[in-house]
Design a protein around this motif. Structure first.
Motif, PDB file in Angstrom:
ATOM      1  N   GLY A 482       8.927   5.229   8.383  1.00  0.00           N
ATOM      2  CA  GLY A 482       7.796   4.673   7.830  1.00  0.00           C
ATOM      3  C   GLY A 482       6.720   5.773   7.570  1.00  0.00           C
ATOM      4  O   GLY A 482       6.736   6.622   7.163  1.00  0.00           O
ATOM      5  N   TYR A 483       5.450   5.359   7.436  1.00  0.00           N
ATOM      6  CA  TYR A 483       4.332   6.183   7.141  1.00  0.00           C
ATOM      7  C   TYR A 483       3.135   5.699   7.892  1.00  0.00           C
ATOM      8  O   TYR A 483       3.143   4.507   8.411  1.00  0.00           O
ATOM      9  N   GLY A 484       2.053   6.396   7.689  1.00  0.00           N
ATOM     10  CA  GLY A 484       0.879   6.183   8.549  1.00  0.00           C
ATOM     11  C   GLY A 484      -0.381   6.040   7.640  1.00  0.00           C
ATOM     12  O   GLY A 484      -0.287   6.276   6.568  1.00  0.00           O
ATOM     13  N   THR A 485      -1.317   5.355   8.255  1.00  0.00           N
ATOM     14  CA  THR A 485      -2.601   5.213   7.471  1.00  0.00           C
ATOM     15  C   THR A 485      -3.746   5.641   8.468  1.00  0.00           C
ATOM     16  O   THR A 485      -3.837   5.407   9.779  1.00  0.00           O
ATOM     17  N   LEU A 486      -4.767   6.393   7.974  1.00  0.00           N
ATOM     18  CA  LEU A 486      -5.843   6.858   8.507  1.00  0.00           C
ATOM     19  C   LEU A 486      -7.186   6.435   7.886  1.00  0.00           C
ATOM     20  O   LEU A 486      -7.306   6.814   6.719  1.00  0.00           O
ATOM     21  N   GLU A 487      -7.926   5.396   8.492  1.00  0.00           N
ATOM     22  CA  GLU A 487      -9.008   4.704   7.955  1.00  0.00           C
ATOM     23  C   GLU A 487     -10.244   5.084   8.571  1.00  0.00           C
ATOM     24  O   GLU A 487     -10.467   4.777   9.701  1.00  0.00           O
ATOM     25  N   LEU A 488     -11.083   5.784   7.726  1.00  0.00           N
ATOM     26  CA  LEU A 488     -12.436   6.030   8.201  1.00  0.00           C
ATOM     27  C   LEU A 488     -13.457   5.118   8.017  1.00  0.00           C
ATOM     28  O   LEU A 488     -13.891   4.700   6.913  1.00  0.00           O
ATOM     29  N   PHE A 489     -14.158   4.574   8.998  1.00  0.00           N
ATOM     30  CA  PHE A 489     -14.871   3.347   9.093  1.00  0.00           C
ATOM     31  C   PHE A 489     -16.314   3.742   8.905  1.00  0.00           C
ATOM     32  O   PHE A 489     -17.310   3.138   8.129  1.00  0.00           O
ATOM     33  N   ASN A 490     -16.752   4.776   9.685  1.00  0.00           N
ATOM     34  CA  ASN A 490     -18.091   5.461   9.691  1.00  0.00           C
ATOM     35  C   ASN A 490     -17.873   6.689  10.155  1.00  0.00           C
ATOM     36  O   ASN A 490     -16.902   7.256  10.548  1.00  0.00           O
ATOM     37  N   ASN A 491     -19.168   7.395  10.524  1.00  0.00           N
ATOM     38  CA  ASN A 491     -19.184   8.845  10.906  1.00  0.00           C
ATOM     39  C   ASN A 491     -18.420   8.867  12.579  1.00  0.00           C
ATOM     40  O   ASN A 491     -18.116  10.099  12.726  1.00  0.00           O
ATOM     41  N   SER A 492     -18.321   7.887  13.077  1.00  0.00           N
ATOM     42  CA  SER A 492     -17.959   7.950  14.496  1.00  0.00           C
ATOM     43  C   SER A 492     -16.682   7.122  14.849  1.00  0.00           C
ATOM     44  O   SER A 492     -15.958   7.522  15.801  1.00  0.00           O
ATOM     45  N   HIS A 493     -16.160   6.387  13.979  1.00  0.00           N
ATOM     46  CA  HIS A 493     -15.013   5.528  14.239  1.00  0.00           C
ATOM     47  C   HIS A 493     -13.845   5.496  13.185  1.00  0.00           C
ATOM     48  O   HIS A 493     -14.298   5.562  12.027  1.00  0.00           O
ATOM     49  N   ALA A 494     -12.786   5.735  13.579  1.00  0.00           N
ATOM     50  CA  ALA A 494     -11.564   5.655  12.599  1.00  0.00           C
ATOM     51  C   ALA A 494     -10.424   4.944  13.238  1.00  0.00           C
ATOM     52  O   ALA A 494     -10.366   4.521  14.539  1.00  0.00           O
ATOM     53  N   MET A 495      -9.725   4.371  12.304  1.00  0.00           N
ATOM     54  CA  MET A 495      -8.409   3.870  12.956  1.00  0.00           C
ATOM     55  C   MET A 495      -6.968   4.411  12.466  1.00  0.00           C
ATOM     56  O   MET A 495      -6.945   4.805  11.100  1.00  0.00           O
ATOM     57  N   TRP A 496      -6.226   4.794  13.226  1.00  0.00           N
ATOM     58  CA  TRP A 496      -4.739   5.299  13.221  1.00  0.00           C
ATOM     59  C   TRP A 496      -3.845   4.137  13.178  1.00  0.00           C
ATOM     60  O   TRP A 496      -3.865   3.392  13.961  1.00  0.00           O
ATOM     61  N   ARG A 497      -2.826   4.102  12.294  1.00  0.00           N
ATOM     62  CA  ARG A 497      -1.982   2.934  12.204  1.00  0.00           C
ATOM     63  C   ARG A 497      -0.541   3.471  11.796  1.00  0.00           C
ATOM     64  O   ARG A 497      -0.397   4.125  10.650  1.00  0.00           O
ATOM     65  N   LEU A 498       0.587   3.246  12.469  1.00  0.00           N
ATOM     66  CA  LEU A 498       1.799   3.638  12.011  1.00  0.00           C
ATOM     67  C   LEU A 498       2.459   2.340  11.221  1.00  0.00           C
ATOM     68  O   LEU A 498       2.330   1.170  11.867  1.00  0.00           O
ATOM     69  N   ILE A 499       2.871   2.436  10.121  1.00  0.00           N
ATOM     70  CA  ILE A 499       3.600   1.469   9.336  1.00  0.00           C
ATOM     71  C   ILE A 499       5.091   1.651   9.233  1.00  0.00           C
ATOM     72  O   ILE A 499       5.255   2.600   8.788  1.00  0.00           O
ATOM     73  N   LYS A 500       5.784   0.727  10.106  1.00  0.00           N
ATOM     74  CA  LYS A 500       7.222   0.831  10.024  1.00  0.00           C
ATOM     75  C   LYS A 500       7.689   0.458   8.740  1.00  0.00           C
ATOM     76  O   LYS A 500       7.622  -0.920   8.399  1.00  0.00           O
ATOM     77  N   THR A 501       8.659   0.964   8.095  1.00  0.00           N
ATOM     78  CA  THR A 501       9.636   0.565   7.099  1.00  0.00           C
ATOM     79  C   THR A 501      11.097   0.463   7.115  1.00  0.00           C
ATOM     80  O   THR A 501      11.866   0.334   6.265  1.00  0.00           O
ATOM     81  N   GLY A 502      11.569   0.761   8.326  1.00  0.00           N
ATOM     82  CA  GLY A 502      13.070   0.809   8.510  1.00  0.00           C
ATOM     83  C   GLY A 502      13.488  -0.559   9.142  1.00  0.00           C
ATOM     84  O   GLY A 502      13.132  -1.467   8.622  1.00  0.00           O
ATOM     85  N   GLN A 503      14.720  -0.561  10.006  1.00  0.00           N
ATOM     86  CA  GLN A 503      15.368  -1.634  10.355  1.00  0.00           C
ATOM     87  C   GLN A 503      14.568  -2.524  11.017  1.00  0.00           C
ATOM     88  O   GLN A 503      14.563  -3.932  10.891  1.00  0.00           O
ATOM     89  N   ASP A 504      13.250  -2.119  11.801  1.00  0.00           N
ATOM     90  CA  ASP A 504      12.577  -2.970  12.565  1.00  0.00           C
ATOM     91  C   ASP A 504      11.152  -3.167  11.894  1.00  0.00           C
ATOM     92  O   ASP A 504       9.981  -2.962  12.445  1.00  0.00           O
ATOM     93  N   GLU A 505      11.116  -3.054  10.579  1.00  0.00           N
ATOM     94  CA  GLU A 505       9.838  -2.864   9.959  1.00  0.00           C
ATOM     95  C   GLU A 505       8.990  -4.139  10.380  1.00  0.00           C
ATOM     96  O   GLU A 505       7.575  -3.873  10.241  1.00  0.00           O
ATOM     97  N   ASN A 506       9.152  -5.292  10.920  1.00  0.00           N
ATOM     98  CA  ASN A 506       8.274  -5.914  11.441  1.00  0.00           C
ATOM     99  C   ASN A 506       7.972  -6.135  12.935  1.00  0.00           C
ATOM    100  O   ASN A 506       7.355  -6.942  13.377  1.00  0.00           O
ATOM    101  N   GLY A 507       8.400  -5.002  13.414  1.00  0.00           N
ATOM    102  CA  GLY A 507       8.356  -4.651  14.805  1.00  0.00           C
ATOM    103  C   GLY A 507       6.956  -4.182  15.225  1.00  0.00           C
ATOM    104  O   GLY A 507       5.819  -4.126  14.579  1.00  0.00           O
ATOM    105  N   GLU A 508       6.681  -3.774  16.399  1.00  0.00           N
ATOM    106  CA  GLU A 508       5.439  -3.340  16.953  1.00  0.00           C
ATOM    107  C   GLU A 508       4.841  -1.942  16.255  1.00  0.00           C
ATOM    108  O   GLU A 508       5.740  -1.093  15.795  1.00  0.00           O
TER     109      GLU A 508
END
Length: 533
Positions: A482-508
């Motif tokens: 997979g790959y990740g995304t780093l989303e900056l919402f404002n000066n104080s908060h961001a969200m990190w997310r792992l995106i799975k693209t393998g066998q269990d891409e619809n998993g957690e």
């Protein structure tokens, strides 16, 4: 028990994929570089291709810049650029023809690169690259979308022109003066330092590493391409093509990437990986006493926002393992090796794991200067990227000096200057730590990410160093791609997310809200950081 079963099933599937890829590779190996070039028709032999972007050096309150890179086949322009009877150019398209937003930027000799090297293929004695044009476009407006096309212009049409001036050159890109042109693409410049998108949307980065060109690599690329519209830039933690000493594999990887829409629309910022060093031997027969020309393809095919031109020295084969891994630091300064850039509210520092970063070295002194100069009131988010991780919960790559010395030398700097994220690859797996300082979870410490699961892996599961995770491990994953995304919402908060693209891409997925460590309560040293993974 379930993981063991899953890894066995994955290993069975991986074996079939590897066998299929080997068969495909064997078929490709039978074709020479000459045949590959000759396959192009007369109509498209000069067509600009492999078009990709990098953030330019100029980023301030009123101006922005972008580097557009593209390739022209050597069958069109010849093998020696000094004999080239054409110029590469980029036309920005907007408004009325010849107006303020419709202008041409023409490259010069310094923006054109090529190289040649010995080929490991017995049917081809030497590899000759195509020509690579890297044209930096300055004086753009921040946070603005531009349409553009890449052109190959006749030399006699532009010979007397002064390069890099915005003037009325509408006659130059009429058909009589154009040898070939690409289709029309578009890009959006970064917001000005300290600013956000005027539309109010977030600033979002995709993070990827250790990609290659395997079946899982293609799945990762396809998934990213389908979801790339909201991505502002791609942070690539190194190990791109895995060329295996064959430059034709670089061509194949660039072909693969060029099938995606994001390659010509989204800037890609790269950290040097060990497989990007291209430790090619000077001859077919391996000789430990030979020398290698490091990063030959990486330095010629890409153009990051460089501090200075590169300083590279030939390196002895004795200094590399049988797999091309350097045993000690190499001489590769500046160029694409290490650099920095600003993207709206974020400052990015990209380091070379394989260039000397000991105290007093060029890279160390440059890094220290960069960290000291960051104004966190303008760029509250500080992100470091390098190939080799400082924190590693897996068995592989644990004892390399590029990791052990980074922990000793670089971590104190990252903690002192409140780096928010340290992004790495190298290990073909996934790891996210808690905010950590010197092996202890601390709300003021950086979050370390290993995002090395883009698509390259020799075995189904990467073994852990310990069955029980270290206390600084928040999430670790040994089998998914997979790959990740780093989303900056404002000066104080961001969200990190792992995106799975393998066998269990619809998993957690691993998803976490991050509070900027600048605003963490220094007295709160418990592990109360928010985590909904």
């Amino acid at each position: 028990m379930m993981m063991s079963y899953y890894c066995k099933v994955s290993a069975f599937l991986l074996l079939h994929l590897v066998l299929a890829e080997q068969s495909e590779s064997a078929a490709a190996a039978s074709q020479s570089h000459v045949r590959r070039t000759a396959a192009a028709t007369a109509q498209d032999v000069c067509q600009p291709h492999h078009i990709h972007l990098s953030v330019g050096r100029l980023q301030n309150r009123t101006h922005s810049s972008m580097t557009v890179s593209f390739t022209i086949s050597s069958a069109c322009v010849g093998r020696k650029r000094h004999k080239n009877k054409s110029f590469g150019a980029v036309r920005l398209i907007g408004g009325e023809e010849g107006g303020e937003d419709d202008f041409l930027v023409i490259g010069d000799g310094n923006s054109t690169k090529e190289y040649d090297a010995m080929s490991p293929r017995r049917s081809v004695e030497r590899y000759y690259s195509d020509l690579y044009y890297h044209i930096e476009i300055n004086d753009l407006r921040p946070d603005r979308e531009y349409s553009y096309e890449c052109l190959l212009l006749k030399k006699d049409a532009v010979y007397s022109m002064q390069y890099y001036l915005r003037e009325d050159r509408t006659s130059l890109y009429h058909d009589d003066n154009v040898i070939a042109r690409s289709g029309i693409s578009s890009f959006t410049t970064p917001p000005a330092p300290g600013q956000w998108h005027s539309s109010g949307r977030t600033v979002k980065f995709a993070v990827i590493g250790d990609l290659a060109a395997r079946e899982h690599s293609r799945k990762t690329i396809r998934h990213l391409d389908l979801h790339s519209e909201s991505v502002d830039a791609i942070l690539f933690a190194g190990d791109l093509a895995y060329p295996s000493k064959d430059h034709v594999n670089w061509d194949s990887w660039m072909n693969l990437m060029s099938r995606s829409n994001f390659f010509s629309a989204t800037p890609i910022q790269i950290a040097l990986g060990n497989h990007d060093l291209d430790t090619y031997k000077h001859g077919w027969v391996y000789d430990i006493n030979e020398s290698v020309d490091i990063a030959l393809a990486y330095e010629n095919r890409f153009h990051m926002p460089q501090i200075r031109p590169p300083i590279r020295e030939l390196a002895s084969m004795k200094g590399f393992t049988s797999e091309g891994q350097p045993k000690d630091f190499i001489t590769y300064e500046y160029g694409n090796a290490y650099y920095s850039f600003t993207f709206g509210p974020s400052k990015h520092v990209v380091l070379s794991s394989f260039t000397n970063f000991r105290e007093g070295s060029l890279q160390y002194e440059w890094l220290l200067s960069e960290l000291k100069s960051v104004d966190r009131s303008i760029t509250p988010w500080l992100i470091v990227m390098l190939h080799c991780p400082l924190y590693n919960t897996f068995k592989s790559h644990r004892s390399e000096i590029f990791t052990t010395e980074a922990r000793a030398i670089l971590e104190p700097l990252f903690v002192e200057y409140t780096v928010n994220f340290v992004i790495a690859g190298h290990v073909h797996a996934y790891l996210r730590t808690c905010p950590v300082a010197f092996s202890q979870c601390n709300p003021r410490g950086p979050i370390h990410i290993i995002q090395g699961n883009g698509g390259r892996r020799k075995s189904a599961c990467v073994p852990y160093h310990n069955e029980t995770a270290e206390e600084w491990v928040a999430v670790r994953e040994q089998s998914q791609y997979g790959y990740g995304t780093l989303e900056l919402f404002n000066n104080s908060h961001a969200m990190w997310r792992l995106i799975k693209t393998g066998q269990d891409e619809n998993g957690e997925v691993d998803e976490i809200w991050v509070t900027n460590q600048l605003f963490a309560d220094e007295m709160n040293v418990n592990r109360g950081w928010e985590d909904n993974s």
